[in-house]
Motif scaffolding. Structure first.
Motif, short mmCIF file in Angstrom:
data_model
loop_
_atom_site.label_atom_id
_atom_site.label_comp_id
_atom_site.label_asym_id
_atom_site.label_seq_id
_atom_site.Cartn_x
_atom_site.Cartn_y
_atom_site.Cartn_z
N MET A 18 -7.26 0.96 4.63
CA MET A 18 -8.40 1.84 4.37
C MET A 18 -8.60 2.88 5.47
N ALA A 19 -8.48 2.45 6.72
CA ALA A 19 -8.74 3.38 7.82
C ALA A 19 -7.66 4.47 7.90
N ALA A 43 3.03 -2.43 5.54
CA ALA A 43 3.73 -3.72 5.54
C ALA A 43 3.57 -4.42 4.19
N GLU A 44 2.46 -4.15 3.52
CA GLU A 44 2.22 -4.79 2.22
C GLU A 44 2.94 -4.00 1.11
N ARG A 51 -9.95 -3.37 0.48
CA ARG A 51 -9.80 -4.76 0.93
C ARG A 51 -11.10 -5.54 0.82
N SER A 55 -12.07 -10.29 -2.47
CA SER A 55 -12.69 -11.55 -2.92
C SER A 55 -12.92 -11.52 -4.43
N VAL A 88 6.70 -1.50 10.42
CA VAL A 88 7.34 -0.89 11.59
C VAL A 88 7.45 -1.94 12.68
#
Ligand SMILES: Cc1cc2nc3c(=O)[nH]c(=O)nc-3n(C[C@H](O)[C@H](O)[C@H](O)COP(=O)(O)OP(=O)(O)OC[C@H]3O[C@@H](n4cnc5c(N)ncnc54)[C@H](O)[C@@H]3O)c2cc1C
Length: 136
Positions: A18-19, A43-44, A51, A55, A88
């Motif tokens: 998000m950031a 990475a995902e 995020r 939930s 990375v």
């Protein structure tokens, strides 16, 4: 896009959360933002999602598609080179190059680290009374 002849500065963003993507969104709104071509490493395996709503997905109230913030089309429309599922692993600041776990090597002019954070986990000295942890 021909990377070799592209005269724009290369901004590499590490972290597709998000950031990082909010920063890119704001950058693209600025007149000077167009001076960059952008590569994002995540990475995902997913595009950028909310995020905070994770939930709700786990609870079955929402699908993963419903919490996507930036679709793959958004990256394409903004000519962002998105590399997902590949973290990375090293930054060579002298050579100004990053290298990923899959061995992708990308040079950069500007580098943005937006990899989130991990909360510190307190060590504890073993189980205390039921439902409690005893901190040292
Ligand atoms: C269930 C849940 C509920 C939450 N609720 C709230 C709330 O109500 N209010 C609130 O303010 N906050 C809440 N948060 C926290 C909020 O989600 C985080 O503060 C926010 O996601 C942080 O954004 P970020 O981009 O800095 O980091 P992240 O969301 O952690 O994103 C960083 C990204 O970088 C990637 N990355 C890390 N290392 C590398 C690497 N080496 N190479 C490539 N990619 C890498 C990670 O895979 C990740 O996708 C919640 C979080 C969760 C999980």
């Amino acid at each position: 896009m021909n990377m070799i002849s592209d005269p724009r500065e290369h901004l590499v963003v590490i972290g597709n959360g998000m950031a990082g993507m909010r920063t890119v969104e704001e950058l693209l709104k600025l007149p000077g933002g167009k001076r960059f071509r952008i590569t994002v490493f995540g990475a995902e395996p997913h595009v950028n999602y909310n995020r905070i709503m994770l939930s709700s997905v786990l609870a079955g109230d929402k699908s993963i598609d419903e919490i996507v913030i930036n679709s793959r089309e958004w990256y394409e429309e903004n000519e962002i080179n998105l590399i997902t599922g590949d973290a990375v692993k090293s930054i060579d600041r002298g050579a100004r190059v990053v290298t990923s776990a899959n061995g992708v090597t990308v040079p950069y002019d500007k580098l943005l680290l937006a990899t989130g954070s991990r909360p510190p986990r307190p060590t504890y000295s073993g189980p205390g009374p039921a439902g409690r942890l005893r901190l040292p």
